[in-house]
Scaffold this motif. Structure first.
Motif, PDB file in Angstrom:
ATOM      1  N   GLU A 209      43.866  49.609  -3.743  1.00 37.17           N
ATOM      2  CA  GLU A 209      43.691  50.766  -2.748  1.00 37.17           C
ATOM      3  C   GLU A 209      44.884  50.681  -1.736  1.00 37.17           C
ATOM      4  N   SER A 210      45.457  51.937  -1.635  1.00 34.25           N
ATOM      5  CA  SER A 210      46.607  52.086  -0.620  1.00 34.25           C
ATOM      6  C   SER A 210      46.064  52.221   0.665  1.00 34.25           C
ATOM      7  N   ALA A 211      47.041  52.162   1.674  1.00 33.02           N
ATOM      8  CA  ALA A 211      46.848  52.036   3.164  1.00 33.02           C
ATOM      9  C   ALA A 211      46.122  53.304   3.520  1.00 33.02           C
TER      10      ALA A 211
ATOM     11  N   GLY B 265      44.017  55.294   1.811  1.00 33.31           N
ATOM     12  CA  GLY B 265      42.456  55.383   1.384  1.00 33.31           C
ATOM     13  C   GLY B 265      42.532  55.905  -0.079  1.00 33.31           C
ATOM     14  N   LEU B 266      43.695  56.012  -0.637  1.00 36.45           N
ATOM     15  CA  LEU B 266      43.623  56.451  -2.171  1.00 36.45           C
ATOM     16  C   LEU B 266      43.289  55.296  -3.187  1.00 36.45           C
ATOM     17  N   ALA B 267      42.519  55.147  -4.007  1.00 34.23           N
ATOM     18  CA  ALA B 267      42.291  53.921  -4.951  1.00 34.23           C
ATOM     19  C   ALA B 267      42.134  54.314  -6.129  1.00 34.23           C
ATOM     20  N   LYS B 268      42.380  53.365  -6.963  1.00 31.00           N
ATOM     21  CA  LYS B 268      42.184  53.476  -8.447  1.00 31.00           C
ATOM     22  C   LYS B 268      41.347  52.078  -8.731  1.00 31.00           C
ATOM     23  N   VAL B 269      40.387  52.371 -10.054  1.00 31.23           N
ATOM     24  CA  VAL B 269      39.441  51.358 -10.364  1.00 31.23           C
ATOM     25  C   VAL B 269      39.439  51.301 -11.705  1.00 31.23           C
ATOM     26  N   TRP B 270      39.840  50.364 -12.679  1.00 28.58           N
ATOM     27  CA  TRP B 270      39.823  50.229 -13.818  1.00 28.58           C
ATOM     28  C   TRP B 270      38.763  49.212 -14.416  1.00 28.58           C
TER      29      TRP B 270
ATOM     30  N   PHE C  36      37.752  52.543 -18.464  1.00 27.28           N
ATOM     31  CA  PHE C  36      37.477  53.660 -17.791  1.00 27.28           C
ATOM     32  C   PHE C  36      38.464  53.532 -16.628  1.00 27.28           C
ATOM     33  N   GLU C  37      39.279  54.435 -16.381  1.00 24.26           N
ATOM     34  CA  GLU C  37      39.868  54.553 -15.123  1.00 24.26           C
ATOM     35  C   GLU C  37      39.778  55.505 -14.333  1.00 24.26           C
ATOM     36  N   VAL C  38      39.378  55.105 -13.202  1.00 24.27           N
ATOM     37  CA  VAL C  38      38.951  56.389 -11.850  1.00 24.27           C
ATOM     38  C   VAL C  38      39.693  56.354 -10.726  1.00 24.27           C
ATOM     39  N   ALA C  39      40.108  57.462 -10.363  1.00 21.15           N
ATOM     40  CA  ALA C  39      41.088  57.598  -9.292  1.00 21.15           C
ATOM     41  C   ALA C  39      39.894  58.098  -8.102  1.00 21.15           C
ATOM     42  N   ALA C  40      40.376  57.537  -7.107  1.00 21.73           N
ATOM     43  CA  ALA C  40      39.198  57.790  -5.798  1.00 21.73           C
ATOM     44  C   ALA C  40      39.902  58.055  -4.287  1.00 21.73           C
ATOM     45  N   HIS C  41      39.210  58.675  -3.629  1.00 25.43           N
ATOM     46  CA  HIS C  41      39.452  58.731  -2.262  1.00 25.43           C
ATOM     47  C   HIS C  41      38.204  58.719  -1.402  1.00 25.43           C
TER      48      HIS C  41
END
Length: 129
Positions: free
Chosen positions: A50-52, A54-59, A72-77
């Motif tokens: 997670e970046s400062a 609030g953008l995030a990635k989950v693997w 599975f790779e999910v980009a999130a905010h």
């Protein structure tokens, strides 16, 4: 006995599997292992970044009942995420091209929900609007 409708993510062949055990995890048309999970998925690992702002990635890495690896790779905010990459048995599948993924499998959704991502957009949801 049950019947399951399946689609190969390599050649787009659609076929039915009839049986009580998990399907054979191979496309009968081309032999590819790039087909939906056979049986259930078991999460074996997950990584979160997670970046400062609030953008995030989950693997999330998982295996099905035939021991095929799925990633599975999910980009999130915030609480909203989008499936951006998928690997099945080491082969990258473009999730935007795969119309048959309506929702992520429950073990994957649960793993991502633990990080606060409760809404995950997939290709089918994008194409249905």
């Amino acid at each position: 006995m049950s019947t399951v409708a399946l689609q190969c993510y390599q050649c787009d062949a659609e076929y039915d599997y009839v049986g009580t055990a998990p399907h054979l995890a191979r496309c009968p048309a081309c032999g590819s292992s790039c087909v939906p999970p056979a049986g259930s998925l078991t999460v074996v690992d997950s990584v979160h970044w997670e970046s400062a702002n609030g953008l995030a990635k989950v693997w999330v890495k998982a295996v099905d009942d035939r021991d095929r690896p799925f990633e599975f790779e999910v980009a999130a905010h915030g609480s909203r995420g989008k499936l951006v990459a998928l690997k099945i048995d080491g082969v990258s599948i473009n999730p935007q091209r795969v119309d048959t993924i309506e929702t992520l499998p429950p073990p994957i959704t649960a793993e991502i929900a633990e990080l606060g991502v409760s809404e995950i957009e997939t290709a089918s949801l994008r194409h249905s609007k």
